[in-house]
Design an enzyme around this catalytic site. Structure first.
Site, mmCIF file in Angstrom:
data_model
loop_
_atom_site.group_PDB
_atom_site.id
_atom_site.type_symbol
_atom_site.label_atom_id
_atom_site.label_comp_id
_atom_site.label_asym_id
_atom_site.label_seq_id
_atom_site.Cartn_x
_atom_site.Cartn_y
_atom_site.Cartn_z
ATOM 1 N N VAL A 411 -13.852 2.072 8.684
ATOM 2 C CA VAL A 411 -12.465 1.982 8.205
ATOM 3 C C VAL A 411 -12.281 2.548 6.791
ATOM 4 O O VAL A 411 -11.487 2.045 6.005
ATOM 5 C CB VAL A 411 -11.915 0.534 8.288
ATOM 6 C CG1 VAL A 411 -11.884 0.061 9.725
ATOM 7 C CG2 VAL A 411 -12.724 -0.439 7.441
ATOM 8 N N CYS A 412 -13.018 3.597 6.443
ATOM 9 C CA CYS A 412 -12.879 4.288 5.155
ATOM 10 C C CYS A 412 -13.030 3.338 3.963
ATOM 11 O O CYS A 412 -12.312 3.457 2.977
ATOM 12 C CB CYS A 412 -11.534 5.014 5.065
ATOM 13 S SG CYS A 412 -11.425 6.448 6.140
ATOM 14 N N ASN A 413 -13.941 2.387 4.096
ATOM 15 C CA ASN A 413 -14.164 1.432 3.007
ATOM 16 C C ASN A 413 -15.669 1.212 2.856
ATOM 17 O O ASN A 413 -16.200 0.180 3.282
ATOM 18 C CB ASN A 413 -13.438 0.110 3.289
ATOM 19 C CG ASN A 413 -13.285 -0.739 2.047
ATOM 20 O OD1 ASN A 413 -14.258 -1.079 1.400
ATOM 21 N ND2 ASN A 413 -12.054 -1.067 1.712
#
Length: 651
Positions: A411-413
């Site tokens: 999730v791009c984290n």
């Protein structure tokens, strides 16, 4: 429907029936990615487009003037939506939040606070960059161009200590006042929804500590504004730069904004590039001169023709959003209430043997139901009754079959994933070598998940969505068949049966060199090709590129190699005549690239194809092995998932 959203959220089912026909056959739980646009938003925008003629704003025709007026109107309405005084703030339209981040980054590359003119491209002034662990990938990426250094703050307390002077950074030292700094953090983690303190910007601006005077703040509010009111009414405490995406609030249009404190706008004005619409005059024949627009900040930054049709659509989006929901505070209360029900439901799920079904990645300081600390977003993974992980890919596929849409993966984290899943840097690099990529289906490596399942709620989420999802998880993943007591035959001992014990495991990281015993009580990965890191390297001739054998080079047997996974290195020790014992370390994650086209493998005498190793080009590596073996050679690595036993077995 009620006046100005006063009936919301009591009328949520009526709103869904009239405004969101595309949700009738699905349970949509990915509002952190984008929320859903209302039917009346599209209808109103379509009527607006059909009734008016909008021209390019850079012209002076009636249609162009209309576009200009409407763009200015939307710009003012956006500021009002976030309670920002237009005397103190300006809005720059960008493609999305990431584009706004990059605009700020580009400005910092070329300027610092105390200069009156941009530095030359050949000698930019360096700047320092600090960012929070929970930052989106787009914020993390700024560190690559911060030549003064960067720091990842691993916890809120580190930021608190830094602001109060208890923790120093590269910029907190005498003589640093002339240097620029940028501190960036998210208002809300896009992974697990925890909300971070919003007062850091104001407190940092008020700090009189050395090095803090030239530090600007960048707030990523993209995830936050989906279900919370961003309040910029106090310009003294507001971030210098705030980025967000409007489609996360309204569903449409696909547009981002960068909100800038006018007191900090001079940073952006120092950029060297200019595009169409941002200058009043340009000379390009013989003379090279230009005059930038000098009135409003956004006129100097919005290059080329604005996406004016999308900006006009924001007018309709704001109208419909207010009519349906009244305020962001109403949305916040509604979604937080539903999130509490969902969190309590997932937390209560148990297998028949008492084991929890869901491992939820929640910050200890956050509390579901409290909008100040927690958004309506839940990140989790599922375990079976024996404690094994259910792959995120399998979870998503089954959810799809039940009409449930959500998000899985990293999730791009990266910071949030690493901390929540307890993944060290070496484990992440190992996972990459094993083939883990964004969006693929490698779900569990080394006994740990590689990503999460994320569900996020929005303004139009209703109780049925929560109920349906909990039913799905319960019916699909809860093991109600066996309890521990049912597995035990009366009169039998509860002691587990005796297991065969492995006394030791040995691998030879380099083909032909001495074996190494894996330390006791150390977990070791077993791949489809055998034990991890076994026979993954070999020595090759620098003259021919052919692998060396112990028959021709018996000194190979005296080389001692070991693998340190936590440090992420292959260690090789050799006894050299002139210097005695010496050690070479090679990164496990450094995969050499072929420098030339490799011919196809030639069949050996037993008609099996042998993998082709790729040599390292480092002179340090070749010098080490040449001195150790007594012949010109270097280290080479075999391709992933290949076993080179045949290379040594031919002796």
């Amino acid at each position: 429907m009620g006046r100005v959203g006063t009936s919301y959220p009591e009328n949520i089912d009526q709103i869904r029936e009239q405004e969101y026909p595309n949700l009738r056959d699905t349970t949509y739980l990915d509002h952190a990615g984008t929320t859903i646009y209302a039917k009346s938003l599209i209808d109103q925008f379509a009527r607006d487009m059909a009734a008016n003629l909008f021209g390019n704003p850079h012209s002076r025709s009636p249609s162009s003037e209309l576009s200009t007026r409407r763009v200015d109107r939307v710009r003012l309405r956006v500021l009002q939506f976030f309670k920002a005084n237009p005397e103190d703030f300006d809005v720059i339209f960008v493609a999305n939040a990431t584009a706004g981040i990059k605009m700020v980054m580009d400005a910092f590359i070329q300027c610092d606070k105390n200069t009156t003119l941009p530095h030359t491209q050949d000698s930019p002034r360096p700047f320092w960059y600090g960012y929070h662990r929970d930052s989106h990938t787009s914020l993390v990426g700024i560190r690559e161009i911060a030549s003064q250094g960067s720091r990842c703050f691993e916890a809120d307390q580190e930021v608190e200590d830094w602001i109060s002077g208890k923790l120093a950074t590269e910029l907190d030292h005498p003589g640093s006042e002339s240097q620029l700094g940028l501190f960036a953090y998210p208002a809300q983690s896009n992974m697990n929804g925890r909300r971070l303190p919003l007062d850091w910007s104001g407190r940092l601006r008020e700090s009189s500590l050395p090095g803090h005077g030239n530090i600007y703040t960048l707030l990523d509010a993209a995830a936050y504004v989906t279900t919370a009111q961003l309040d910029l009414s106090n310009s003294k405490t507001a971030p210098d730069f705030t980025v967000l995406s409007l489609y996360k609030i309204f569903g449409f249009p696909d547009l981002g904004v960068l909100i800038v404190r006018k007191c900090s706008g001079h940073i952006l004005e120092r950029r060297r590039y200019f595009g169409g619409g941002t200058v009043d005059m340009v000379t390009c024949i013989k003379d090279k001169w230009h005059a930038k627009k000098a009135e409003r900040l956004h006129e100097k930054m919005e290059d080329g023709t604005l996406p004016f049709h999308h900006i006009v659509a924001v007018d309709s989006a704001l109208d419909v959003h207010e009519r349906l929901y009244g305020s962001m505070d109403r949305i916040s209360r509604h979604t937080c209430s539903l999130a509490k029900q969902l969190y309590d439901g997932l937390s209560s799920l148990r297998h028949a043997n008492g084991k929890a079904v869901c491992v939820i990645y929640k910050d200890p300081a956050s509390q579901f139901g409290n909008s100040k600390t927690q958004a309506p977003t839940i990140a989790f993974n599922v375990q079976n009754s024996r404690g094994g992980w259910v792959g995120k890919t399998d979870f998503e596929r089954l959810a799809d079959l039940h009409g449930i849409q959500l998000r899985t993966g990293g999730v791009c984290n990266p910071g949030g994933i690493a901390s929540s899943l307890n993944l060290a840097g070496w484990e992440l690099r190992r996972n990459f070598m094993e083939g883990t990529r964004c969006g693929n289906d490698l779900d569990v490596l080394g006994g740990k998940p590689t990503g999460v399942v994320r569900v996020s709620l929005g303004a139009m989420t209703n109780f049925h969505d929560i109920h349906h999802f909990l039913q799905f998880v319960s019916a699909t993943f809860v093991d109600e068949r066996h309890r521990f007591s049912e597995l035990v035959t009366p009169g039998l001992s509860l002691e587990p049966p005796a297991l065969q014990q492995v006394d030791s495991l040995r691998i030879a990281p380099i083909v032909g060199c001495a074996e190494w015993e894996i330390p006791a009580e150390t977990s070791w990965e077993v791949r489809s090709t055998g034990l991890a890191w076994d026979r993954e390297w070999c020595l090759v001739s620098e003259m021919t590129g052919a692998p060396l054998t112990t028959r021709e080079h018996p000194a190979m047997k005296r080389l001692k190699s070991s693998v340190d996974i936590q440090e992420g290195v292959l260690k090789v020790r050799a006894q050299l005549e002139e210097v005695g014992e010496t050690e070479l370390t090679v990164s496990l994650w450094d995969i050499p690239s072929p420098t030339c086209e490799v011919k196809a493998n030639q069949p050996s005498e037993d008609d099996t194809e042998l993998p082709v190793p790729t040599p390292y080009t480092s002179k340090t590596i070749s010098d080490f092995f040449t001195a150790a073996i007594g012949a010109p050679c270097t280290l080479a690595r075999f391709p992933a998932d290949s076993f080179p036993q045949a290379a040594e077995g031919s002796e």
